[in-house]
Design a protein around this motif. Sequence first.
Motif, mmCIF file in Angstrom:
data_model
loop_
_atom_site.group_PDB
_atom_site.id
_atom_site.type_symbol
_atom_site.label_atom_id
_atom_site.label_comp_id
_atom_site.label_asym_id
_atom_site.label_seq_id
_atom_site.Cartn_x
_atom_site.Cartn_y
_atom_site.Cartn_z
ATOM 1 N N LEU A 119 0.804 -1.232 0.000
ATOM 2 C CA LEU A 119 0.000 0.000 0.000
ATOM 3 C C LEU A 119 0.839 1.285 0.000
ATOM 4 O O LEU A 119 0.564 2.221 -0.759
ATOM 5 N N GLY A 120 1.863 1.328 0.841
ATOM 6 C CA GLY A 120 2.696 2.534 0.937
ATOM 7 C C GLY A 120 3.398 2.857 -0.370
ATOM 8 O O GLY A 120 3.558 4.026 -0.736
ATOM 9 N N LYS A 121 3.821 1.814 -1.065
ATOM 10 C CA LYS A 121 4.547 2.016 -2.330
ATOM 11 C C LYS A 121 3.619 2.564 -3.411
ATOM 12 O O LYS A 121 4.007 3.416 -4.215
ATOM 13 N N LEU A 122 2.389 2.073 -3.397
ATOM 14 C CA LEU A 122 1.405 2.569 -4.348
ATOM 15 C C LEU A 122 1.075 4.031 -4.041
ATOM 16 O O LEU A 122 1.045 4.880 -4.943
ATOM 17 N N ALA A 123 0.880 4.324 -2.753
ATOM 18 C CA ALA A 123 0.576 5.697 -2.339
ATOM 19 C C ALA A 123 1.696 6.649 -2.759
ATOM 20 O O ALA A 123 1.440 7.735 -3.287
ATOM 21 N N GLN A 124 2.926 6.228 -2.542
ATOM 22 C CA GLN A 124 4.063 7.075 -2.924
ATOM 23 C C GLN A 124 4.058 7.355 -4.422
ATOM 24 O O GLN A 124 4.213 8.492 -4.855
ATOM 25 N N THR A 125 3.910 6.293 -5.182
ATOM 26 C CA THR A 125 4.002 6.430 -6.632
ATOM 27 C C THR A 125 2.901 7.333 -7.164
ATOM 28 O O THR A 125 3.113 8.126 -8.082
ATOM 29 N N LEU A 126 1.712 7.230 -6.547
ATOM 30 C CA LEU A 126 0.612 8.115 -6.927
ATOM 31 C C LEU A 126 0.949 9.563 -6.579
ATOM 32 O O LEU A 126 0.736 10.467 -7.382
ATOM 33 N N MET A 127 1.491 9.770 -5.381
ATOM 34 C CA MET A 127 1.829 11.129 -4.946
ATOM 35 C C MET A 127 2.892 11.766 -5.843
ATOM 36 O O MET A 127 2.837 12.959 -6.131
ATOM 37 N N TYR A 128 3.857 10.965 -6.267
ATOM 38 C CA TYR A 128 4.920 11.500 -7.135
ATOM 39 C C TYR A 128 4.420 11.708 -8.562
ATOM 40 O O TYR A 128 5.164 12.153 -9.430
ATOM 41 N N ASP A 129 3.170 11.318 -8.784
ATOM 42 C CA ASP A 129 2.502 11.648 -10.039
ATOM 43 C C ASP A 129 3.076 10.936 -11.259
ATOM 44 O O ASP A 129 3.151 11.505 -12.344
#
Length: 359
Positions: A119-129
């Motif tokens: 989950l955290g990795k997906l959230a990061q990747t989404l945030m970094y756009d």
Amino acid sequence: MTTHKRYTGLIEFYRDRLPVSANTRIISLGEGNTPLIQLQNIPRLIGKAVDIYVKFEGLNPTGSFKDRGMTMAVTKAVEAGSQAIICASTGNTSASAAAYAVRAGIKAFVLIPEGKIALGKLAQTLMYDAKIIQINGNFDRGMALVKEVAELAPVTIVNSINPFRIEGQKTAAFEIVDELGFAPDYHCLPVGNAGNITAYWKGYNEYATERVCGNRPVMCGYQAAGAAPFVAGEMIDNPETVATAIRIGHPQSWALAWNVQKESGGWFDKFTDEQILAAQKMLSQYEGVFCEPASATALAGALHDISTGKIPEGSKIVCTLTGNGIKDPEIAMLQCADTKPVTIDASLDAVKRAILDSL
Ligand SMILES: *Cc1c(COP(=O)(O)O)cnc(C)c1O
């Protein structure tokens, strides 16, 4: 007079050992320089006279060692005029690629296996756009697709088949030797695509060749039981493990890693998800170090080989903790399902009682 020296990332720090020139625009987020923590409680707990250090790579800017390779790969992609990078990923490569692409002002495309990313990795990747492309296939399939599409579209692959990734990642070995004054007897790490074990060995070799250190470690590569092609001696088609970062059946650095094993006199072994999760919990509860499941495979392996004597007492051991535990909160919550927080009245008396009850 005090001189102030700001740490500005591993390329600046190891500039003379990396493929950059004075004109290279360096894309950095201050990666590297991670702590090498000596375990204090676990050796006592297992009753063995060993020095175990963990290289906590979870403290890199995006929370994994991938940043070491990515600063170099993106720096070189930009230098070559590339406008976009692409990778297949089990999560950490995508987070790292996305962050460094933003930093550079270029585009990142990431292929990830649907539903198999922490989950955290997906959230990061989404945030970094980043441009996230989910596929209904595993990492190995994603990797094959990335290699094919890079032939047809103007994108630079930043998986560890990109040689600059290995160049950046070898600096972790430099840091260990610079800090200890010697190379460890054994270096233990989790193996997925096997880029990192290849990179460490390159780093140790470069230092040993220049006599910065007199020795080179035995390299121990540990895999998850359900995703252990190096133990099987052949590629496997349906890798499965709770340690999603190493859920890989067709390692890209296959031949290179076998070479590391032979040259260093090391070995590969595999551990069950239960053993991996037990090691993850142990590091958290006895040492205060919270790594992600894949990373704990290094300690699971080291502890096993110490217990059998394959790694003898008196040894100096380094385990690479490849990623941060915060990246996978779902596994952490499962691990702690039996230790729910107590809920009490918001009164001084109740708080006092709660403390006294558990002292
Ligand atoms: C990428 C990764 C690995 C595997 O590294 P390889 O170089 O593919 O062998 C292990 N642990 C974590 C946390 C990772 O992100």
